[in-house]
Design an enzyme around this catalytic site. Sequence first.
Site, PDB file in Angstrom:
ATOM      1  N   HIS A   1      -8.321   3.903   3.619  1.00 29.11           N
ATOM      2  CA  HIS A   1      -8.592   4.519   4.918  1.00 29.11           C
ATOM      3  C   HIS A   1     -10.086   4.619   5.250  1.00 29.11           C
ATOM      4  O   HIS A   1     -10.456   4.795   6.403  1.00 29.11           O
ATOM      5  CB  HIS A   1      -8.014   5.939   4.956  1.00 29.11           C
ATOM      6  CG  HIS A   1      -6.532   5.995   4.956  1.00 29.11           C
ATOM      7  ND1 HIS A   1      -5.769   5.496   3.925  1.00 29.11           N
ATOM      8  CD2 HIS A   1      -5.647   6.506   5.854  1.00 29.11           C
ATOM      9  CE1 HIS A   1      -4.498   5.696   4.188  1.00 29.11           C
ATOM     10  NE2 HIS A   1      -4.393   6.310   5.349  1.00 29.11           N
TER      11      HIS A   1
ATOM     12  N   ASP B   1       0.867  -1.178   0.000  1.00 31.22           N
ATOM     13  CA  ASP B   1       0.000   0.000   0.000  1.00 31.22           C
ATOM     14  C   ASP B   1       0.900   1.223   0.000  1.00 31.22           C
ATOM     15  O   ASP B   1       2.101   1.124   0.301  1.00 31.22           O
ATOM     16  CB  ASP B   1      -0.887  -0.013   1.266  1.00 31.22           C
ATOM     17  CG  ASP B   1      -1.779   1.212   1.327  1.00 31.22           C
ATOM     18  OD1 ASP B   1      -2.421   1.532   0.311  1.00 31.22           O
ATOM     19  OD2 ASP B   1      -1.812   1.876   2.387  1.00 31.22           O
ATOM     20  N   SER B   2       0.323   2.371  -0.301  1.00 32.63           N
ATOM     21  CA  SER B   2       1.092   3.610  -0.232  1.00 32.63           C
ATOM     22  C   SER B   2       1.535   3.893   1.206  1.00 32.63           C
ATOM     23  O   SER B   2       2.454   4.685   1.407  1.00 32.63           O
ATOM     24  CB  SER B   2       0.246   4.771  -0.746  1.00 32.63           C
ATOM     25  OG  SER B   2      -0.970   4.825  -0.026  1.00 32.63           O
TER      26      SER B   2
ATOM     27  N   GLU C   1      -5.509   9.480   9.418  1.00 33.60           N
ATOM     28  CA  GLU C   1      -4.107   9.375   9.851  1.00 33.60           C
ATOM     29  C   GLU C   1      -3.839  10.191  11.119  1.00 33.60           C
ATOM     30  O   GLU C   1      -2.955   9.860  11.896  1.00 33.60           O
ATOM     31  CB  GLU C   1      -3.170   9.816   8.723  1.00 33.60           C
ATOM     32  CG  GLU C   1      -3.315   8.925   7.507  1.00 33.60           C
ATOM     33  CD  GLU C   1      -2.028   8.318   6.995  1.00 33.60           C
ATOM     34  OE1 GLU C   1      -0.950   8.839   7.310  1.00 33.60           O
ATOM     35  OE2 GLU C   1      -2.113   7.301   6.277  1.00 33.60           O
TER      36      GLU C   1
ATOM     37  N   CYS D   1     -11.115   3.503  -0.944  1.00 30.38           N
ATOM     38  CA  CYS D   1      -9.807   3.953  -0.440  1.00 30.38           C
ATOM     39  C   CYS D   1      -9.532   3.171   0.832  1.00 30.38           C
ATOM     40  O   CYS D   1     -10.452   2.912   1.619  1.00 30.38           O
ATOM     41  CB  CYS D   1      -9.857   5.452  -0.151  1.00 30.38           C
ATOM     42  SG  CYS D   1      -8.370   6.086   0.636  1.00 30.38           S
TER      43      CYS D   1
ATOM     44  N   CYS E   1      -3.798  -0.820  -2.115  1.00 31.63           N
ATOM     45  CA  CYS E   1      -4.067   0.602  -2.369  1.00 31.63           C
ATOM     46  C   CYS E   1      -5.005   0.763  -3.567  1.00 31.63           C
ATOM     47  O   CYS E   1      -4.715   0.276  -4.662  1.00 31.63           O
ATOM     48  CB  CYS E   1      -2.731   1.279  -2.641  1.00 31.63           C
ATOM     49  SG  CYS E   1      -2.837   3.018  -3.039  1.00 31.63           S
TER      50      CYS E   1
HETATM   51  N1  DGL Z   1      -3.908   3.982  -0.083  1.00 29.25           N
HETATM   52  C1  DGL Z   1      -4.558   5.051  -0.807  1.00 29.25           C
HETATM   53  C2  DGL Z   1      -5.802   4.483  -1.531  1.00 29.25           C
HETATM   54  O1  DGL Z   1      -6.370   3.473  -1.163  1.00 29.25           O
HETATM   55  C3  DGL Z   1      -4.931   6.206   0.089  1.00 29.25           C
HETATM   56  C4  DGL Z   1      -3.743   6.992   0.594  1.00 29.25           C
HETATM   57  C5  DGL Z   1      -2.953   7.660  -0.516  1.00 29.25           C
HETATM   58  O2  DGL Z   1      -3.430   8.650  -1.090  1.00 29.25           O
HETATM   59  O3  DGL Z   1      -1.868   7.175  -0.795  1.00 29.25           O
HETATM   60  O4  DGL Z   1      -6.222   5.062  -2.505  1.00 29.25           O
END
Ligand code: DGL
Length: 278
Positions: free
Chosen positions: A195, A13-14, A155, A193, A76
Amino acid sequence: MPPSPQQPVGIFDSGIGGLTVLDAIRQILPHEDYIYLGDTARVPYGNRTPQTIIRYATSCARQLVARNVKTIVIACNTASAHAIDALRQTFDIPVLGVITPASQLATHTTHSGHIGVIGTRATIQSHSYERAIQTINPNTHVHSLPCPLFVPLVEEGWANSQVAQLVVQQYMEQLFNNTYEHADLIDTLILGCTHYPVLKPLIHDVLTSMHKHVALCDSGTATANQLKQQLFTSHLLNPQTSTGNANYLVTDDPELFTAIGKSFMKSPPDTATHIDIS
Ligand code: DGL
């Protein structure tokens, strides 16, 4: 050499949000071993160009392949939206994203045929959810809205704050009151997303207060089921009977990763290891 069942599943993931997807996967596939990579040095991906997202995602996948994973899950949404084709072309192990599983779930859930999708700017601009949903059922209408303030709220550990309540309300009004597109008919909303599942109770409460009865679909469980199916079909389910382990890699501060994890995970990682990806 073909992959073997004993090899770990790689998931990236990012940053930290993908832990919501890993959590769902571990509930459905507890006997697998996992390597989770959070690209915390380069988060967020959600405001970046497709070229940058592809470059970042490719370097994450390369790290996992170097650690001998049998399959890669892109937790992600932003990376799934932009980079899945590139990763499938580059690597010769299966690559699973979150867009198709979540789209299948939503398409099977909706009665009105109107599905809402919320995500980062890059995810919404990619139109990946529209394409996936309309491939499954061309008669479905998709209503999309980027909600870029949700990631920083989660976050910061502010998912239950008044600020979050106001922000959720503002976005939901924006999405549902777009009457020109018949958005008032939306009965299913994809939380597109990593989060957003953390905000699920709040989104549910806000929608209820707006007299909207909407099914909320997140990609974690849907992706987990698809991964199980994929491992089963390719005879790659890990035969061990004990609970598998998970190793966490991050590209920035491991302590910050575990500390933020504690703010929104039921079972956050205790430790993480820093790797240099550049
Ligand atoms: N992990 C990203 C997503 O699911 C969200 C956080 C980011 O912008 O990197 O799109």
